[in-house]
Design an enzyme around this catalytic site. Structure first.
Site, PDB file in Angstrom:
ATOM      1  N   HIS A  81      51.472  33.353  42.857  1.00 51.43           N
ATOM      2  CA  HIS A  81      50.689  33.784  44.276  1.00 51.43           C
ATOM      3  C   HIS A  81      50.184  34.678  44.711  1.00 51.43           C
ATOM      4  O   HIS A  81      49.183  34.649  45.357  1.00 51.43           O
ATOM      5  CB  HIS A  81      52.004  33.087  44.984  1.00 51.43           C
ATOM      6  CG  HIS A  81      51.675  33.336  46.911  1.00 51.43           C
ATOM      7  ND1 HIS A  81      51.751  35.219  47.457  1.00 51.43           N
ATOM      8  CD2 HIS A  81      51.268  32.165  47.552  1.00 51.43           C
ATOM      9  CE1 HIS A  81      51.420  34.256  48.720  1.00 51.43           C
ATOM     10  NE2 HIS A  81      50.880  33.313  48.745  1.00 51.43           N
ATOM     11  N   GLU A  84      46.352  34.388  43.682  1.00 50.91           N
ATOM     12  CA  GLU A  84      45.926  33.144  44.569  1.00 50.91           C
ATOM     13  C   GLU A  84      45.751  33.628  45.225  1.00 50.91           C
ATOM     14  O   GLU A  84      43.966  33.547  45.787  1.00 50.91           O
ATOM     15  CB  GLU A  84      47.189  32.065  44.988  1.00 50.91           C
ATOM     16  CG  GLU A  84      46.240  31.452  45.838  1.00 50.91           C
ATOM     17  CD  GLU A  84      47.448  30.603  46.548  1.00 50.91           C
ATOM     18  OE1 GLU A  84      47.486  30.366  48.464  1.00 50.91           O
ATOM     19  OE2 GLU A  84      48.218  30.196  46.561  1.00 50.91           O
ATOM     20  N   HIS A  85      45.401  34.557  45.753  1.00 49.74           N
ATOM     21  CA  HIS A  85      45.625  35.730  46.816  1.00 49.74           C
ATOM     22  C   HIS A  85      44.370  36.608  46.573  1.00 49.74           C
ATOM     23  O   HIS A  85      43.424  37.044  47.233  1.00 49.74           O
ATOM     24  CB  HIS A  85      46.563  36.534  47.573  1.00 49.74           C
ATOM     25  CG  HIS A  85      46.820  36.019  48.520  1.00 49.74           C
ATOM     26  ND1 HIS A  85      46.800  36.040  49.808  1.00 49.74           N
ATOM     27  CD2 HIS A  85      48.280  34.606  48.451  1.00 49.74           C
ATOM     28  CE1 HIS A  85      47.755  35.790  51.319  1.00 49.74           C
ATOM     29  NE2 HIS A  85      48.170  34.409  49.747  1.00 49.74           N
ATOM     30  N   GLU A 154      46.017  43.515  49.622  1.00 45.48           N
ATOM     31  CA  GLU A 154      46.228  42.585  49.532  1.00 45.48           C
ATOM     32  C   GLU A 154      47.978  42.401  49.706  1.00 45.48           C
ATOM     33  O   GLU A 154      48.776  41.272  50.296  1.00 45.48           O
ATOM     34  CB  GLU A 154      45.921  41.664  48.033  1.00 45.48           C
ATOM     35  CG  GLU A 154      45.882  40.185  48.328  1.00 45.48           C
ATOM     36  CD  GLU A 154      45.210  39.875  49.744  1.00 45.48           C
ATOM     37  OE1 GLU A 154      45.279  38.515  50.218  1.00 45.48           O
ATOM     38  OE2 GLU A 154      43.988  40.841  50.090  1.00 45.48           O
ATOM     39  N   GLU A 161      52.669  37.231  54.861  1.00 49.18           N
ATOM     40  CA  GLU A 161      52.804  35.566  55.123  1.00 49.18           C
ATOM     41  C   GLU A 161      53.804  35.283  54.662  1.00 49.18           C
ATOM     42  O   GLU A 161      54.638  34.108  55.212  1.00 49.18           O
ATOM     43  CB  GLU A 161      51.318  35.263  53.996  1.00 49.18           C
ATOM     44  CG  GLU A 161      51.700  34.095  53.716  1.00 49.18           C
ATOM     45  CD  GLU A 161      51.560  33.557  52.570  1.00 49.18           C
ATOM     46  OE1 GLU A 161      51.193  31.698  51.655  1.00 49.18           O
ATOM     47  OE2 GLU A 161      50.593  34.065  51.509  1.00 49.18           O
TER      48      GLU A 161
END
Length: 468
Positions: A81, A84-85, A154, A161
């Site tokens: 994940h 992905e960011h 990030e 999130e």
């Protein structure tokens, strides 16, 4: 067990059906028989390219990768994940602002998501922009910006999130359900990973994940809509030809070990309770797959804003509606490579939990005994309609192609899909339900004011009927 006809029809979904299997296929409507074919090519390095060409001016192109949280360790959980960011933070070729400007100037839409077994990056663009969109996808996948400063920036985004996801009861419940159902295995990990991992994952962790999992045989380039397959193959060869055909490290996937158990968080101040009850079902390629899809349709879903009531097809929905037992319920059928979870997720008032749970268990066990051909026929018609509706638009088609290329290594034609559904009868449904539900262990996750929710043994004792 399954009927003789089903055993002949669907031993493995990875293999195509013989043309002679169904004489009735010829009677299918033209929109089934004339559905566009899926063209598939394999490059020298093992990368698969699959596409379905259609009309219109837009197309969806993307890359489906056989990688997700299941392939992580406790220490690296969250890496897929996190990557992905990072893909949206630019590459060694394009800075973040340049990437964003190129997508906006095309009028395109770039997106990505991570699941427990797959990672997906895709773009929807005008047909003339397909080459540029695929170039951008290759760039952010093969050359992502993994500079330390970008990684540190990030972390805060992903932590926010994480906080937002944990405010969504349904997301929390299904994470708890997986954690208790697959204790100590990769399927029990959350997709985002724990907070401590989000704060501690290193550049080397991310690079190792890319090197291990982003290899050509574990990926499929997919196109749908206004795409030309030969162009897609040529572009893929140029842009992804440098991908390795082998991983430098062994890809490790934990065995899926299901544990009958439950996880409960009692919060009496919450307005409603959320619960999910699941049995271990079957993976994508199992001969159980289509009977279980029909079972899911038979149990159905309902919420209190629905116009369906006691005259609805689902007997569980009839009971819940008539006695006002819940705000809503949904039947889920979550498939993985070698296992699955079949069950019901519900939202209800604390005073209704015992009667609601009794009806859920009773409705699932009923599938083992009292399913009729009439209700199975109705469920099959509904299932076929639902599957076709999911293919509206190029993005839905691309999703279907990508998932099937990773799970079956082929795309199931619509006619074969309908034939496999039509092969399911009441006996097949009862056989599948008998194997996965009847007197079997289950897993349960619940949060909220759950004082009156029956305990594990109460539910376990209602996973079967006493028949004399």
């Amino acid at each position: 067990m399954f009927s003789k006809s089903l055993g002949q029809v669907a031993p493995k979904l990875g293999r195509a059906l013989p043309r002679r299997t169904f004489s009735a296929v010829a009677d299918y409507p033209s929109y089934v028989l004339n559905a566009p074919p899926t063209d598939v090519s394999t490059l020298d390095n093992g990368l698969r390219v699959a596409s379905e060409s259609g009309f219109g001016e837009t197309a969806t192109v993307g890359v489906w990768i056989d990688a997700g949280s299941r392939y992580e360790t406790a220490e690296t959980n969250g890496a897929a994940h996190f990557l992905e960011h990072m893909a949206f933070k630019g590459s060694s070729k394009r800075a973040k602002n340049q990437l964003e400007l190129e997508i906006e100037n095309m009028g395109g839409h770039l997106n990505a998501y991570t699941s427990r077994e797959q990672t997906v990056y895709y773009a929807k663009v005008f047909k003339d922009d397909v080459p540029k969109a695929l170039d951008i996808l290759a760039d952010i996948l093969i050359r992502p910006n993994l500079e330390q400063s970008a990684i540190e920036n990030e972390r805060g985004v992903i932590l926010r999130e994480y906080q937002e996801v944990n405010k969504i009861p349904e997301e929390v419940i299904f994470d708890h359900l997986h954690a208790t159902a697959y204790q100590g295995t990769g399927l029990g990990y959350t997709i985002l990973g724990p907070q401590e991992n989000i704060q501690s994952l290193t550049k080397q962790n991310l690079q190792d994940y890319i090197d291990t999992h982003y290899t050509a045989p574990r990926m499929a380039v997919v196109g749908a809509g206004a795409v030309d397959h030969s162009q897609l193959v040529d572009l893929s060869g140029k842009l992804f030809g440098s991908l390795s055909s082998e991983s430098p490290k062994e890809v490790v996937m934990d065995e899926a070990i299901f544990t009958g158990s439950d996880y409960r968080v009692r919060m009496d101040d919450d307005p409603v309770a959320h619960l999910a009850i699941a049995f271990e079902s079957a993976g994508w390629t199992s001969p159980h797959a289509f009977p279980i899809m029909v079972m899911q349709t038979l149990l159905g879903s309902w919420d209190r804003t629905s116009t369906a009531g006691k005259n609805g097809a689902s007997k569980l929905a009839q009971a819940v509606s008539e006695h006002e037992l819940a705000h809503s319920f949904t039947t889920f059928n979550t498939c993985y490579k070698d296992t699955g979870l079949f069950g019901v997720y519900a939202v209800a008032e604390k005073t209704e939990l015992q009667e609601l749970t009794w009806n859920i268990m009773n409705s699932m066990v009923r599938l083992c005994h009292n399913v009729t051909d009439e209700e199975v026929y109705r469920a099959k018609v509904q299932l076929k309609a639902n599957l076709l509706m999911m293919l509206d638009g190029s993005t839905g088609v691309a999703e279907d192609i990508g998932r099937q290329m990773l799970t079956y290594n082929r795309r199931i034609p619509v006619a074969e899909l309908f034939a496999r559904i039509d092969a399911v009868d009441a006996e097949a449904v009862r056989g599948a339900a008998d194997e996965i539900i009847n007197d079997q262990e289950h897993s349960c996750a619940a949060t909220g004011p759950i004082l009156e929710l029956p305990d594990y043994n109460w539910m376990r004792n209602r996973s079967f009927w006493l028949r004399y």
